[in-house]
Design a protein around this motif. Structure first.
Motif, PDB file in Angstrom:
ATOM      1  N   GLY A   1       0.821  -1.215   0.000  1.00 45.20           N
ATOM      2  CA  GLY A   1       0.000   0.000   0.000  1.00 45.20           C
ATOM      3  C   GLY A   1       0.855   1.265   0.000  1.00 45.20           C
ATOM      4  O   GLY A   1       0.504   2.261  -0.645  1.00 45.20           O
ATOM      5  N   GLU A   2       1.990   1.205   0.715  1.00 47.45           N
ATOM      6  CA  GLU A   2       2.883   2.374   0.735  1.00 47.45           C
ATOM      7  C   GLU A   2       3.377   2.693  -0.673  1.00 47.45           C
ATOM      8  O   GLU A   2       3.394   3.851  -1.098  1.00 47.45           O
ATOM      9  N   ILE A   3       3.767   1.636  -1.399  1.00 49.88           N
ATOM     10  CA  ILE A   3       4.279   1.843  -2.758  1.00 49.88           C
ATOM     11  C   ILE A   3       3.180   2.377  -3.669  1.00 49.88           C
ATOM     12  O   ILE A   3       3.418   3.264  -4.497  1.00 49.88           O
ATOM     13  N   LEU A   4       1.965   1.870  -3.527  1.00 52.51           N
ATOM     14  CA  LEU A   4       0.872   2.387  -4.363  1.00 52.51           C
ATOM     15  C   LEU A   4       0.575   3.845  -4.024  1.00 52.51           C
ATOM     16  O   LEU A   4       0.239   4.643  -4.905  1.00 52.51           O
ATOM     17  N   GLY A   5       0.738   4.218  -2.756  1.00 51.44           N
ATOM     18  CA  GLY A   5       0.587   5.618  -2.356  1.00 51.44           C
ATOM     19  C   GLY A   5       1.639   6.496  -3.033  1.00 51.44           C
ATOM     20  O   GLY A   5       1.337   7.585  -3.540  1.00 51.44           O
ATOM     21  N   LEU A   6       2.877   6.008  -3.072  1.00 47.92           N
ATOM     22  CA  LEU A   6       3.946   6.783  -3.716  1.00 47.92           C
ATOM     23  C   LEU A   6       3.715   6.870  -5.222  1.00 47.92           C
ATOM     24  O   LEU A   6       3.952   7.907  -5.838  1.00 47.92           O
ATOM     25  N   TRP A   7       3.220   5.769  -5.801  1.00 46.81           N
ATOM     26  CA  TRP A   7       2.884   5.787  -7.242  1.00 46.81           C
ATOM     27  C   TRP A   7       1.819   6.869  -7.492  1.00 46.81           C
ATOM     28  O   TRP A   7       1.930   7.657  -8.441  1.00 46.81           O
ATOM     29  N   ALA A   8       0.827   6.920  -6.638  1.00 42.99           N
ATOM     30  CA  ALA A   8      -0.247   7.905  -6.807  1.00 42.99           C
ATOM     31  C   ALA A   8       0.307   9.321  -6.667  1.00 42.99           C
ATOM     32  O   ALA A   8      -0.087  10.236  -7.413  1.00 42.99           O
ATOM     33  N   ALA A   9       1.236   9.509  -5.724  1.00 43.09           N
ATOM     34  CA  ALA A   9       1.799  10.849  -5.493  1.00 43.09           C
ATOM     35  C   ALA A   9       2.594  11.321  -6.716  1.00 43.09           C
ATOM     36  O   ALA A   9       2.452  12.471  -7.158  1.00 43.09           O
ATOM     37  N   VAL A  10       3.410  10.436  -7.273  1.00 40.85           N
ATOM     38  CA  VAL A  10       4.200  10.821  -8.454  1.00 40.85           C
ATOM     39  C   VAL A  10       3.260  11.061  -9.638  1.00 40.85           C
ATOM     40  O   VAL A  10       3.431  12.005 -10.413  1.00 40.85           O
ATOM     41  N   THR A  11       2.238  10.212  -9.765  1.00 46.77           N
ATOM     42  CA  THR A  11       1.274  10.368 -10.852  1.00 46.77           C
ATOM     43  C   THR A  11       0.551  11.712 -10.729  1.00 46.77           C
ATOM     44  O   THR A  11       0.325  12.413 -11.714  1.00 46.77           O
ATOM     45  N   TRP A  12       0.218  12.084  -9.502  1.00 40.68           N
ATOM     46  CA  TRP A  12      -0.449  13.381  -9.259  1.00 40.68           C
ATOM     47  C   TRP A  12       0.422  14.526  -9.778  1.00 40.68           C
ATOM     48  O   TRP A  12      -0.073  15.435 -10.452  1.00 40.68           O
ATOM     49  N   GLN A  13       1.726  14.457  -9.496  1.00 44.32           N
ATOM     50  CA  GLN A  13       2.628  15.504 -10.002  1.00 44.32           C
ATOM     51  C   GLN A  13       2.675  15.505 -11.520  1.00 44.32           C
ATOM     52  O   GLN A  13       2.650  16.561 -12.156  1.00 44.32           O
ATOM     53  N   LEU A  14       2.737  14.290 -12.109  1.00 41.85           N
ATOM     54  CA  LEU A  14       2.791  14.196 -13.572  1.00 41.85           C
ATOM     55  C   LEU A  14       1.528  14.755 -14.218  1.00 41.85           C
ATOM     56  O   LEU A  14       1.553  15.244 -15.348  1.00 41.85           O
ATOM     57  N   LEU A  15       0.407  14.669 -13.498  1.00 41.50           N
ATOM     58  CA  LEU A  15      -0.859  15.191 -14.031  1.00 41.50           C
ATOM     59  C   LEU A  15      -0.972  16.704 -13.833  1.00 41.50           C
ATOM     60  O   LEU A  15      -1.985  17.310 -14.182  1.00 41.50           O
ATOM     61  N   GLY A  16       0.049  17.310 -13.199  1.00 33.63           N
ATOM     62  CA  GLY A  16       0.034  18.757 -13.004  1.00 33.63           C
ATOM     63  C   GLY A  16      -0.404  19.173 -11.618  1.00 33.63           C
ATOM     64  O   GLY A  16      -0.776  20.325 -11.405  1.00 33.63           O
ATOM     65  N   ALA A  17      -0.399  18.226 -10.655  1.00 38.13           N
ATOM     66  CA  ALA A  17      -0.738  18.505  -9.258  1.00 38.13           C
ATOM     67  C   ALA A  17      -2.078  19.238  -9.100  1.00 38.13           C
ATOM     68  O   ALA A  17      -2.175  20.252  -8.404  1.00 38.13           O
TER      69      ALA A  17
END
Ligand code: SAH
Length: 326
Positions: A37-53
């Motif tokens: 779950g921690e890794i999926l959280g980090l994936w989501a965080a990086v994805t959020w930045q890639l989407l323009g936060a």
């Protein structure tokens, strides 16, 4: 009563999830290791930045089980990217009232939905582990040069003429072809959302990379294989996820497709073993050995690392997403 297999499976699983603790019958990646779950959280965080936060962003989980994945993900997000924690709103798609209660204990500030249709509009990141495999499938059986469809009647399977085009590969007498209309509809609805607002959805599930023939319907009760046509609600029914069909459907609906890649590669690239090592350093030897073993179970190819796949779909202009081979 005779009903199509997908109607039977939907009814059986709704009864099963409403009345059982499914985790007495099977375990899942977030229950095996908190690092998942921690890794999926980090994936989501990086994805959020890639989407323009974008702020706010809906962080949605489909089929959240006990809520373990989301609570582990949120803990990692707070540490790694507090701005994302501030920007996100947690939404759960869950039909089981019983599991909703469990989820509320771990993630009290979530909002619940029966399906995608009631989610508010806006930028969205969706996570789903072992959700699609619980959705109802249709099965088509080759008889001579025709396809027939499986129904469930009082004395077991029945076969009836089809009312749909079966996009199956070349088949011979007796072959089975499966199609999960509910999963395809889910992906189409996400593609429509992601055309309006930035978004991405990550699916982890069990299934082959290429569509093919075969009967993958399985039932588990009390941790053991059971008869899929047993009394509805007594067993958990699942089928393999057809990642190729999902990817093709997402593309046809205008979404970008990322992966699939084997779960082991996805998790390893995002630091499964490094994070687990760091966690182990703070534990007593027996606990440290247990968390290392849990990470190997999730990541090693001959265990869950290869059979499980990670696939994401995203907005049309979405850049390559973390660890999905882009
Ligand atoms: N993701 C969790 C749980 C997997 S079990 C984990 O990895 O541990 C499947 C989950 O999907 C359960 O929470 C179940 O109640 C939910 N579910 C099954 N069918 C559903 C449907 N049609 N709509 C919404 N949720 C569903």
């Amino acid at each position: 009563m005779t009903e199509r297999l997908d109607a039977f499976m939907a009814r059986a699983n709704a009864a099963y999830y409403a009345t059982h603790d499914p985790f007495a019958d099977f375990t899942t990646s977030p229950e095996i290791s908190q690092v998942f779950g921690e890794i999926l959280g980090l994936w989501a965080a990086v994805t959020w930045q890639l989407l323009g936060a974008p702020t706010p962003t809906l962080l949605v989980e489909a089929g959240p089980g006990r809520g373990t994945l989301m609570s582990d993900a949120l803990r990692a997000i707070i540490q790694a990217m507090p701005a994302f924690r501030t920007a996100l709103r947690v939404h759960f798609i869950e039909t089981s009232p019983r599991l909703r209660q469990e989820q509320a204990r771990r993630v009290p500030d979530a909002a619940w939905h029966d399906d995608l249709s009631s989610l508010p509009d806006g930028p969205t990141i969706l996570l789903a582990n072992e959700f699609l495999d619980a959705l109802p499938i249709r099965q088509f059986v080759r008889r001579g040069t025709d396809w027939l469809e499986r129904y469930v009647g009082p004395s077991g399977f029945e076969e009836r003429p089809i009312d749909t085009v079966v996009p199956a590969p070349p088949a011979t007498d007796g072959d089975t072809f499966e199609r999960c209309d509910a999963a395809l509809a889910f992906v189409r609805a996400l593609a429509a959302r992601f055309a309006q607002h930035p978004g991405a959805a990550l699916f982890l599930d069990y299934g082959p990379e290429h569509s093919g023939l075969g009967d993958s319907l399985q039932a588990l009760a009390g941790g053991k294989p059971a008869d899929p046509l047993g009394p509805p609600g007594t067993a958990d029914l699942t089928a393999h996820v057809d990642f190729a069909a999902l990817a093709a459907t997402a593309r046809a609906a205008g979404a970008s497709v990322h992966g699939p890649v084997p779960q082991g590669m996805f998790l390893a690239e995002l630091g499964l073993f490094q994070r687990t090592n760091r966690l182990a350093q703070h534990l007593r030897p027996a606990e440290a050995a247990a968390v290392m073993e849990a990470a190997r179970r999730l990541g090693e190819p001959n265990r869950m690392g290869r059979l499980f796949k990670a696939l994401a779909i995203g907005s049309p202009q979405c850049p390559p997403l973390p660890a999905l081979g882009g």
